[in-house]
Design a protein around this motif. Structure first.
Motif, PDB file in Angstrom:
ATOM      1  N   TRP A  89      21.731 -24.057 -37.992  1.00 44.05           N
ATOM      2  CA  TRP A  89      22.746 -23.875 -39.030  1.00 44.05           C
ATOM      3  C   TRP A  89      22.624 -24.963 -40.090  1.00 44.05           C
ATOM      4  N   ALA A  90      23.119 -24.624 -41.269  1.00 38.62           N
ATOM      5  CA  ALA A  90      23.189 -25.597 -42.368  1.00 38.62           C
ATOM      6  C   ALA A  90      24.476 -25.303 -43.147  1.00 38.62           C
ATOM      7  N   GLY A  91      24.355 -24.727 -44.373  1.00 39.57           N
ATOM      8  CA  GLY A  91      25.533 -24.442 -45.174  1.00 39.57           C
ATOM      9  C   GLY A  91      26.250 -23.171 -44.752  1.00 39.57           C
ATOM     10  N   GLU A  92      27.342 -22.873 -45.429  1.00 41.19           N
ATOM     11  CA  GLU A  92      28.128 -21.682 -45.119  1.00 41.19           C
ATOM     12  C   GLU A  92      27.266 -20.430 -45.271  1.00 41.19           C
ATOM     13  N   GLY A  93      27.256 -19.573 -44.270  1.00 48.18           N
ATOM     14  CA  GLY A  93      26.429 -18.376 -44.285  1.00 48.18           C
ATOM     15  C   GLY A  93      24.993 -18.615 -43.886  1.00 48.18           C
ATOM     16  N   GLU A  94      24.641 -19.863 -43.588  1.00 43.91           N
ATOM     17  CA  GLU A  94      23.285 -20.198 -43.149  1.00 43.91           C
ATOM     18  C   GLU A  94      23.319 -20.524 -41.656  1.00 43.91           C
ATOM     19  N   GLU A  95      23.339 -19.472 -40.858  1.00 45.08           N
ATOM     20  CA  GLU A  95      23.310 -19.580 -39.401  1.00 45.08           C
ATOM     21  C   GLU A  95      22.326 -18.536 -38.875  1.00 45.08           C
ATOM     22  N   LYS A  96      21.565 -18.907 -37.889  1.00 47.21           N
ATOM     23  CA  LYS A  96      20.551 -17.985 -37.369  1.00 47.21           C
ATOM     24  C   LYS A  96      20.315 -18.225 -35.882  1.00 47.21           C
ATOM     25  N   VAL A  97      20.238 -17.118 -35.130  1.00 46.69           N
ATOM     26  CA  VAL A  97      19.813 -17.205 -33.726  1.00 46.69           C
ATOM     27  C   VAL A  97      18.289 -17.330 -33.721  1.00 46.69           C
ATOM     28  N   VAL A  98      17.796 -18.472 -33.311  1.00 48.78           N
ATOM     29  CA  VAL A  98      16.350 -18.706 -33.258  1.00 48.78           C
ATOM     30  C   VAL A  98      15.788 -18.218 -31.923  1.00 48.78           C
ATOM     31  N   VAL A  99      16.500 -18.492 -30.837  1.00 49.07           N
ATOM     32  CA  VAL A  99      16.137 -17.970 -29.516  1.00 49.07           C
ATOM     33  C   VAL A  99      17.391 -17.324 -28.929  1.00 49.07           C
ATOM     34  N   ASP A 100      17.294 -16.036 -28.643  1.00 48.01           N
ATOM     35  CA  ASP A 100      18.450 -15.284 -28.178  1.00 48.01           C
ATOM     36  C   ASP A 100      18.780 -15.636 -26.727  1.00 48.01           C
ATOM     37  N   TRP A 101      19.908 -15.114 -26.265  1.00 52.31           N
ATOM     38  CA  TRP A 101      20.375 -15.396 -24.904  1.00 52.31           C
ATOM     39  C   TRP A 101      19.283 -15.166 -23.863  1.00 52.31           C
ATOM     40  N   ALA A 102      19.144 -16.133 -22.981  1.00 48.52           N
ATOM     41  CA  ALA A 102      18.188 -16.027 -21.880  1.00 48.52           C
ATOM     42  C   ALA A 102      18.748 -16.750 -20.672  1.00 48.52           C
ATOM     43  N   VAL A 103      18.447 -16.238 -19.490  1.00 47.40           N
ATOM     44  CA  VAL A 103      18.846 -16.894 -18.245  1.00 47.40           C
ATOM     45  C   VAL A 103      17.790 -17.931 -17.879  1.00 47.40           C
ATOM     46  N   PHE A 113      11.515 -20.271 -22.830  1.00 50.32           N
ATOM     47  CA  PHE A 113      12.516 -20.552 -23.857  1.00 50.32           C
ATOM     48  C   PHE A 113      11.989 -21.618 -24.827  1.00 50.32           C
ATOM     49  N   ALA A 114      11.419 -22.683 -24.271  1.00 46.42           N
ATOM     50  CA  ALA A 114      10.905 -23.763 -25.111  1.00 46.42           C
ATOM     51  C   ALA A 114       9.754 -23.295 -25.994  1.00 46.42           C
ATOM     52  N   ALA A 115       8.898 -22.419 -25.475  1.00 49.77           N
ATOM     53  CA  ALA A 115       7.777 -21.908 -26.262  1.00 49.77           C
ATOM     54  C   ALA A 115       8.280 -21.093 -27.447  1.00 49.77           C
ATOM     55  N   ALA A 116       9.285 -20.252 -27.213  1.00 52.84           N
ATOM     56  CA  ALA A 116       9.854 -19.463 -28.310  1.00 52.84           C
ATOM     57  C   ALA A 116      10.491 -20.375 -29.346  1.00 52.84           C
ATOM     58  N   LEU A 117      11.118 -21.429 -28.888  1.00 58.95           N
ATOM     59  CA  LEU A 117      11.774 -22.368 -29.792  1.00 58.95           C
ATOM     60  C   LEU A 117      10.775 -23.116 -30.664  1.00 58.95           C
ATOM     61  N   THR A 118       9.756 -23.665 -30.049  1.00 56.00           N
ATOM     62  CA  THR A 118       8.801 -24.479 -30.808  1.00 56.00           C
ATOM     63  C   THR A 118       7.932 -23.639 -31.738  1.00 56.00           C
ATOM     64  N   ALA A 119       7.789 -22.345 -31.455  1.00 59.44           N
ATOM     65  CA  ALA A 119       6.962 -21.484 -32.297  1.00 59.44           C
ATOM     66  C   ALA A 119       7.676 -21.036 -33.571  1.00 59.44           C
ATOM     67  N   ALA A 120       8.990 -21.146 -33.605  1.00 59.21           N
ATOM     68  CA  ALA A 120       9.769 -20.628 -34.739  1.00 59.21           C
ATOM     69  C   ALA A 120       9.783 -21.629 -35.895  1.00 59.21           C
ATOM     70  N   PRO A 121       9.743 -21.143 -37.138  1.00 63.72           N
ATOM     71  CA  PRO A 121       9.839 -22.049 -38.285  1.00 63.72           C
ATOM     72  C   PRO A 121      11.264 -22.557 -38.477  1.00 63.72           C
ATOM     73  N   ARG A 122      11.400 -23.601 -39.251  1.00 64.82           N
ATOM     74  CA  ARG A 122      12.724 -24.112 -39.602  1.00 64.82           C
ATOM     75  C   ARG A 122      13.500 -23.033 -40.349  1.00 64.82           C
TER      76      ARG A 122
END
Length: 253
Positions: A89-103, A113-122
């Motif tokens: 998240w940053a400013g108002e309306g700037e929110e994004k799910v980078v890695v969705d719910w996972a068990v 989970f970590a691989a999906a996270l590190t592969a995503a751009p800012r």
């Protein structure tokens, strides 16, 4: 032209008729998965965090999620599982799910989970809308297919709210609806040394940790973990997540 319009209309209809699958979203046909806690990791990626600091923050999250200390804490819980989602998240309306719910139950889950996270751009480089981030994060609980008595929003950031809804209003609404909000406050030395508005934004009177205590966290047992160096982010996040999971496993937690 008429054929082109028909084609466009058909394509749009097809998109809405066949939505992309999402991980562990609520579905009436599926039994909820029991977990010890559902945690939204809400990471500040506003403009006061430069690319080098962002890389340390992102790597810190990935390392924390894969740490043996955290996996041991998860396995000690009544259900031996937690649910995680990662939001930037940053400013108002700037929110994004980078890695969705996972068990997360084991090392393989954590690595995925970590691989999906590190592969995503800012996701963003904007202002700092903490209230909007809390609102967005809380809404994710309604979309998850998990059964738990503990819902935690885990907010990390280096600055005060400067756009959108008041952080205190969003906090009070989320806590009133049953969530716990914890914080990881980052003293951004580089930004504070620049002087002017940026210094005040990242180092308000009393310090950023006290600002988080007064304006961001809330709910039973809520706490702030303060750090003054992005290099220690991963270690601090491990301690924070272990404490949150331990709280979930205690009677009445």
């Amino acid at each position: 032209m008429r054929g082109l319009r028909y084609c466009r209309a058909f394509c749009i209809a097809a998109v809405f008729a066949f939505p992309a699958p999402q991980a562990r979203r609520a579905d009436a046909a599926e039994a909820p998965v029991a977990v010890d806690a559902a945690i939204v990791l809400a990471a500040d990626v506003s403009r006061s965090i430069d690319d080098g600091e962002f890389a340390l923050e992102r790597r810190g999250y990935a390392d924390a999620i894969q740490s043996q200390q955290l996996l041991d804490a998860i396995s000690a819980g009544p259900h031996g599982a937690i649910a995680l989602a990662y939001v930037e998240w940053a400013g108002e309306g700037e929110e994004k799910v980078v890695v969705d719910w996972a068990v997360i139950r084991n090392d393989a889950d954590a690595r995925a989970f970590a691989a999906a996270l590190t592969a995503a751009p800012r996701s963003f480089v904007g202002r700092t809308a903490i209230g909007s981030a809390i609102d967005y994060s809380f809404a994710l609980f309604a979309e998850s297919a998990f059964e738990t008595d503990r819902r935690v929003i885990d907010v990390s950031g280096d600055g005060t709210n400067n756009q959108g809804r008041l952080a205190t209003e969003a906090r009070d609404a989320a806590v009133g609806a049953g969530a716990v909000i914890n914080g990881l406050s980052i003293f951004n030395r580089k930004a504070a040394a620049m002087g002017g508005y940026l210094a005040l934004h990242t180092n308000p009177p009393g310090g950023i940790a006290n600002y988080y205590r007064d304006n961001v966290i809330g709910g039973p047992g809520a706490f702030v973990v303060p750090i003054d160096d992005f290099k220690s982010f991963g270690e601090a996040m491990v301690r924070k997540l272990v404490n949150e999971i331990a709280d979930a496993g205690r009677p009445g937690g």
